[in-house]
Enzyme design. Structure first.
Site, PDB file in Angstrom:
ATOM      1  N   HIS A 130       0.823  -1.210   0.000  1.00 47.01           N
ATOM      2  CA  HIS A 130       0.000   0.000   0.000  1.00 47.01           C
ATOM      3  C   HIS A 130       0.858   1.262   0.000  1.00 47.01           C
ATOM      4  O   HIS A 130       0.382   2.326  -0.386  1.00 47.01           O
ATOM      5  CB  HIS A 130      -0.932   0.001   1.208  1.00 47.01           C
ATOM      6  CG  HIS A 130      -2.115  -0.895   1.042  1.00 47.01           C
ATOM      7  ND1 HIS A 130      -3.145  -0.957   1.955  1.00 47.01           N
ATOM      8  CD2 HIS A 130      -2.445  -1.766   0.058  1.00 47.01           C
ATOM      9  CE1 HIS A 130      -4.048  -1.826   1.541  1.00 47.01           C
ATOM     10  NE2 HIS A 130      -3.646  -2.333   0.397  1.00 47.01           N
ATOM     11  N   ASP A 131       2.092   1.143   0.431  1.00 46.80           N
ATOM     12  CA  ASP A 131       3.042   2.254   0.334  1.00 46.80           C
ATOM     13  C   ASP A 131       3.547   2.399  -1.094  1.00 46.80           C
ATOM     14  O   ASP A 131       3.801   3.511  -1.558  1.00 46.80           O
ATOM     15  CB  ASP A 131       4.215   1.985   1.286  1.00 46.80           C
ATOM     16  CG  ASP A 131       5.293   3.067   1.260  1.00 46.80           C
ATOM     17  OD1 ASP A 131       5.032   4.169   0.755  1.00 46.80           O
ATOM     18  OD2 ASP A 131       6.400   2.804   1.759  1.00 46.80           O
ATOM     19  N   THR A 188       2.895   7.512  -4.217  1.00 43.18           N
ATOM     20  CA  THR A 188       4.295   7.711  -4.573  1.00 43.18           C
ATOM     21  C   THR A 188       4.963   6.359  -4.803  1.00 43.18           C
ATOM     22  O   THR A 188       4.617   5.362  -4.173  1.00 43.18           O
ATOM     23  CB  THR A 188       5.064   8.468  -3.481  1.00 43.18           C
ATOM     24  OG1 THR A 188       5.381   7.574  -2.413  1.00 43.18           O
ATOM     25  CG2 THR A 188       4.262   9.642  -2.937  1.00 43.18           C
ATOM     26  N   TRP A 190       8.052   5.846  -4.095  1.00 41.70           N
ATOM     27  CA  TRP A 190       9.160   5.741  -3.141  1.00 41.70           C
ATOM     28  C   TRP A 190       8.765   4.950  -1.899  1.00 41.70           C
ATOM     29  O   TRP A 190       7.582   4.831  -1.569  1.00 41.70           O
ATOM     30  CB  TRP A 190       9.634   7.135  -2.728  1.00 41.70           C
ATOM     31  CG  TRP A 190       9.995   8.011  -3.880  1.00 41.70           C
ATOM     32  CD1 TRP A 190       9.277   9.066  -4.367  1.00 41.70           C
ATOM     33  CD2 TRP A 190      11.160   7.900  -4.713  1.00 41.70           C
ATOM     34  NE1 TRP A 190       9.915   9.625  -5.446  1.00 41.70           N
ATOM     35  CE2 TRP A 190      11.075   8.932  -5.681  1.00 41.70           C
ATOM     36  CE3 TRP A 190      12.260   7.047  -4.733  1.00 41.70           C
ATOM     37  CZ2 TRP A 190      12.056   9.120  -6.658  1.00 41.70           C
ATOM     38  CZ3 TRP A 190      13.232   7.233  -5.702  1.00 41.70           C
ATOM     39  CH2 TRP A 190      13.127   8.255  -6.644  1.00 41.70           C
ATOM     40  N   ASP A 192       8.421   5.545   1.253  1.00 42.07           N
ATOM     41  CA  ASP A 192       8.335   6.738   2.101  1.00 42.07           C
ATOM     42  C   ASP A 192       7.202   6.684   3.115  1.00 42.07           C
ATOM     43  O   ASP A 192       6.830   7.700   3.696  1.00 42.07           O
ATOM     44  CB  ASP A 192       8.192   7.987   1.231  1.00 42.07           C
ATOM     45  CG  ASP A 192       6.971   7.931   0.303  1.00 42.07           C
ATOM     46  OD1 ASP A 192       6.215   6.937   0.361  1.00 42.07           O
ATOM     47  OD2 ASP A 192       6.787   8.873  -0.488  1.00 42.07           O
ATOM     48  N   HIS A 290      11.622  -4.356   6.815  1.00 42.66           N
ATOM     49  CA  HIS A 290      11.281  -5.178   5.660  1.00 42.66           C
ATOM     50  C   HIS A 290      12.517  -5.870   5.096  1.00 42.66           C
ATOM     51  O   HIS A 290      12.472  -7.052   4.728  1.00 42.66           O
ATOM     52  CB  HIS A 290      10.638  -4.317   4.573  1.00 42.66           C
ATOM     53  CG  HIS A 290      10.115  -5.107   3.420  1.00 42.66           C
ATOM     54  ND1 HIS A 290       8.872  -5.693   3.419  1.00 42.66           N
ATOM     55  CD2 HIS A 290      10.679  -5.443   2.227  1.00 42.66           C
ATOM     56  CE1 HIS A 290       8.687  -6.347   2.282  1.00 42.66           C
ATOM     57  NE2 HIS A 290       9.774  -6.204   1.534  1.00 42.66           N
ATOM     58  N   HIS A 361      -2.281 -13.314  -2.225  1.00 40.33           N
ATOM     59  CA  HIS A 361      -3.502 -13.456  -1.437  1.00 40.33           C
ATOM     60  C   HIS A 361      -3.638 -14.793  -0.705  1.00 40.33           C
ATOM     61  O   HIS A 361      -4.334 -14.847   0.319  1.00 40.33           O
ATOM     62  CB  HIS A 361      -4.721 -13.203  -2.326  1.00 40.33           C
ATOM     63  CG  HIS A 361      -4.829 -11.766  -2.759  1.00 40.33           C
ATOM     64  ND1 HIS A 361      -4.700 -11.362  -4.073  1.00 40.33           N
ATOM     65  CD2 HIS A 361      -5.020 -10.637  -2.041  1.00 40.33           C
ATOM     66  CE1 HIS A 361      -4.826 -10.049  -4.145  1.00 40.33           C
ATOM     67  NE2 HIS A 361      -5.016  -9.583  -2.934  1.00 40.33           N
ATOM     68  N   ARG A 445      -6.006  -8.977 -14.439  1.00 34.99           N
ATOM     69  CA  ARG A 445      -5.209  -7.749 -14.368  1.00 34.99           C
ATOM     70  C   ARG A 445      -3.866  -7.904 -15.084  1.00 34.99           C
ATOM     71  O   ARG A 445      -3.415  -7.010 -15.796  1.00 34.99           O
ATOM     72  CB  ARG A 445      -4.977  -7.346 -12.911  1.00 34.99           C
ATOM     73  CG  ARG A 445      -6.182  -6.752 -12.238  1.00 34.99           C
ATOM     74  CD  ARG A 445      -6.545  -5.374 -12.784  1.00 34.99           C
ATOM     75  NE  ARG A 445      -7.751  -4.874 -12.125  1.00 34.99           N
ATOM     76  CZ  ARG A 445      -8.920  -4.681 -12.722  1.00 34.99           C
ATOM     77  NH1 ARG A 445      -9.050  -4.949 -14.016  1.00 34.99           N
ATOM     78  NH2 ARG A 445      -9.959  -4.223 -12.058  1.00 34.99           N
ATOM     79  N   ARG A 449      -2.926  -5.656 -18.414  1.00 34.18           N
ATOM     80  CA  ARG A 449      -1.823  -4.692 -18.344  1.00 34.18           C
ATOM     81  C   ARG A 449      -0.589  -5.142 -19.114  1.00 34.18           C
ATOM     82  O   ARG A 449       0.462  -4.516 -19.028  1.00 34.18           O
ATOM     83  CB  ARG A 449      -1.478  -4.429 -16.876  1.00 34.18           C
ATOM     84  CG  ARG A 449      -2.624  -3.769 -16.118  1.00 34.18           C
ATOM     85  CD  ARG A 449      -2.390  -3.759 -14.618  1.00 34.18           C
ATOM     86  NE  ARG A 449      -3.563  -3.255 -13.904  1.00 34.18           N
ATOM     87  CZ  ARG A 449      -3.765  -3.392 -12.600  1.00 34.18           C
ATOM     88  NH1 ARG A 449      -2.862  -4.030 -11.852  1.00 34.18           N
ATOM     89  NH2 ARG A 449      -4.858  -2.914 -12.032  1.00 34.18           N
TER      90      ARG A 449
END
Length: 584
Positions: A130-131, A188, A190, A192, A290, A361, A445, A449
């Site tokens: 999610h980041d 983003t 990054w 971050d 991480h 998942h 997906r 893509r």
């Protein structure tokens, strides 16, 4: 017979990993930003007083000072393969049928646990993704319609089975024929901690107390409620469930603790100074956890433990780096952290292929048991639906956060294999009333893509093609069913299916094919970011900040904010491995 790299002695395996990474850096970074772009796109503006030179901006701009928009929110995903290889095969988007693949190859027959990990590891990787990436909310009025076989149990009230198409890249020029379709990262690129803080100034301002640099959190230790959806108010709240709430809460608490220490050391600092420095420190701590804790936890091979430690500290080790500092610019000897920034062969953007290999998942169980950390007693049982979406808050208000963390620490996630996809996610009912089969979505997906299918992907990532289903897996039942679903066409096997079917390296929690992208992108997330490289220094972070990052881990964070977990963590060396059960 050709030996796989992981079967060699550790020193040779490390050399092979280094060779893989060097080759991937040369051949597997491809720039989509070069494709035609509209002329009226606004460029990011510098912050007042040149503050963007020393802090992370809200939208990720100005990380690269020569190309301020690189990696910022609202820019394109890159690719790991030449652009000529990533056009979607429009004629075969629904072939084989994604719903058939979901039912016949992915459906969980019985829960297969990953017994070297705990459930916190599953929550963690979603917290991190999610980041890193989001394609946004998808097109509301443009959908794929998935044919249903006779006898398919998909409920009548939710027919037809439809899947919304990915949002188009609105930055492309009207001449959209030059190059394959591209897509926009709404967050983003990054590392971050944008999942905590948000990817725009408006979101960040809503989450801050604007006092002493701190984030909003209640006296009850819970995050504020978002009045629009009934879940925690955070920087990124898609696909919400209890595991995300736990991690968001503890790292908001960590941010505020860092602010307390900074205020003591720098009493003249403004609210903005405290916030910006606490974010830098908190984000770097997340990246360190991480790199040197979660990754060795899920990839349990000695060569990987050494390699990931080397990414952070270098082969000379943490002790040497702490005493003597860096030994030159070499990332091998002294780690990527603090080394010169290098984007290698393309500007830094996360890639569509990177998104694809993090489809994990099966880590999610369908059933949860919650226990007391005080005495080990069972408190309650819930299914995945009951701990997700706007139902999460009720759980938070009825169970202690320490009991939630303890329960995750002693529970197993699922193994990332075929026939282990959570049944709840195959009929996912979202809070907005939308219903779909997420397993079918995952398959579609990648096709939509332009992510190459399994055999092409293997070849392009440097693993070589397979000629038979037996080369993918030694499970005879799986071989038979793969051959049936894919009509004996090895080249039509989807990437996710092939990765789930693979016999992984000993100790690995996911496939060697996925790992090849990981080798490249795990290092790249650090090496391209100036706040992990040339600006990872006391003048930016403060000496206190660098020490905080060095001296802390997921274990210290857990013990600091929930001291009652100490008994369960006694003797535990990795927070993502199974914890000690109390009262046993």
């Amino acid at each position: 017979m050709k030996w796989s790299w992981y079967k060699f002695p550790t020193p040779i395996a490390l050399l092979k990993l280094l060779g893989f990474r060097n080759k991937l850096r040369e051949e597997n970074l491809h720039n989509t930003a070069q494709l035609p772009t509209q002329d009226d796109i606004e460029l990011p503006l510098p912050l007042p007083d040149d503050r963007h030179l020393v802090v992370r901006t809200a939208d990720g701009s100005f990380n690269d000072l020569e190309d301020p928009k690189m990696g910022m929110a609202g820019t394109r995903f890159g690719r790991n393969f030449p652009l000529k290889n990533v056009y979607p095969n429009e004629e075969n988007l629904l072939n084989p049928n994604p719903r058939v693949i979901s039912r016949k190859l992915l459906t969980r027959e019985e829960f297969v646990p990953a017994t070297t990990l705990n459930l916190l590891a599953a929550a963690w990787i979603q917290f991190q993704t999610h980041d890193w990436f989001s394609h946004g909310d998808n097109q509301q009025d443009n959908k794929f319609q998935i044919p249903l076989e006779e006898g398919d149990p998909w409920p009548e009230e939710y027919r037809p089975l439809e899947i919304k198409k990915t949002l188009t890249d609105t930055t492309r020029s009207d001449d959209n024929t030059q190059g394959p379709p591209t897509y926009i990262n709404k967050v983003t690129h990054w590392w971050d901690a944008s999942q905590i803080y948000g990817s725009d100034r408006e979101t960040i301002d809503k989450l801050r107390s604007h006092v002493d640099g701190k984030m909003l959190i209640g006296d009850d230790g819970l995050l504020p409620i978002n009045s629009e959806n009934g879940i925690d108010l955070v920087g990124f709240d898609d696909n919400w469930w209890i595991g995300l709430s736990m991690l968001h809460t503890i790292f908001v608490k960590e941010h505020n603790t860092i602010c307390d220490h900074l205020k003591q050391k720098y009493p003249a600092w403004t609210d903005e100074d405290l916030f910006d420095h606490a974010r830098l420190i908190n984000a770097a701590l997340l990246a360190k956890i991480h790199t040197v804790e979660w990754t060795p936890g899920i990839l349990g091979l000695p060569a990987l433990q050494i390699a990931m430690d080397a990414n952070w500290w270098g082969l000379l080790g943490q002790h040497t780096k702490r005493i003597f500092g860096r030994v030159g610019d070499s990332e091998l000897l002294s780690g990527i952290i603090g080394s010169p920034t290098d984007h290698h062969t393309a500007p830094y953007y996360l890639t569509e292929e990177f998104v694809s290999v993090y489809r994990m998942h099966p880590l999610m169980p369908d059933e949860f048991e919650f226990y007391s950390v005080k005495n080990g007693n069972l408190l309650q049982k819930n299914n995945l639906f009951e701990v997700a979406g706007n139902r999460t808050r009720n759980l938070l208000e009825n169970l202690e956060m320490s009991d939630l963390f303890y329960s995750f620490g002693i529970s197993y996630p699922g193994a990332i294999t075929l026939y282990n996809y959570p049944s709840f996610l195959q009929k996912l009912v979202r809070d907005n009333g939308e219903v779909f089969d997420l397993a079918a979505v995952d398959i579609l997906r990648d096709r939509e893509r332009g992510v190459p299918r399994y055999n092409d992907f293997r070849e392009l990532i440097g693993r070589g093609r397979v000629k038979s289903f037996e080369e993918i897996t030694d499970n005879e039942k799986w071989v038979k069913e793969l051959r049936e679903v894919y009509q004996n066409n090895i080249d039509s096997v989807d990437l996710m299916v092939g990765m789930f079917a693979e016999n992984p390296p000993t100790g690995f929690g996911f496939s060697d094919t996925a790992f090849r992208v990981f080798i490249l992108m795990a290092s790249r997330r650090l090496k391209s970011d100036r706040f992990f490289t040339e600006d990872y220094r006391a003048e930016i972070y403060t000496k206190f900040g660098l020490d905080w990052i060095d001296n802390n881990s997921m274990l210290t964070v857990l013990r600091r904010h929930y001291p009652s977990l100490s008994r369960a963590l006694f003797g535990v060396e990795n927070a993502f491995a199974p914890w000690r059960k109390v009262g046993v």
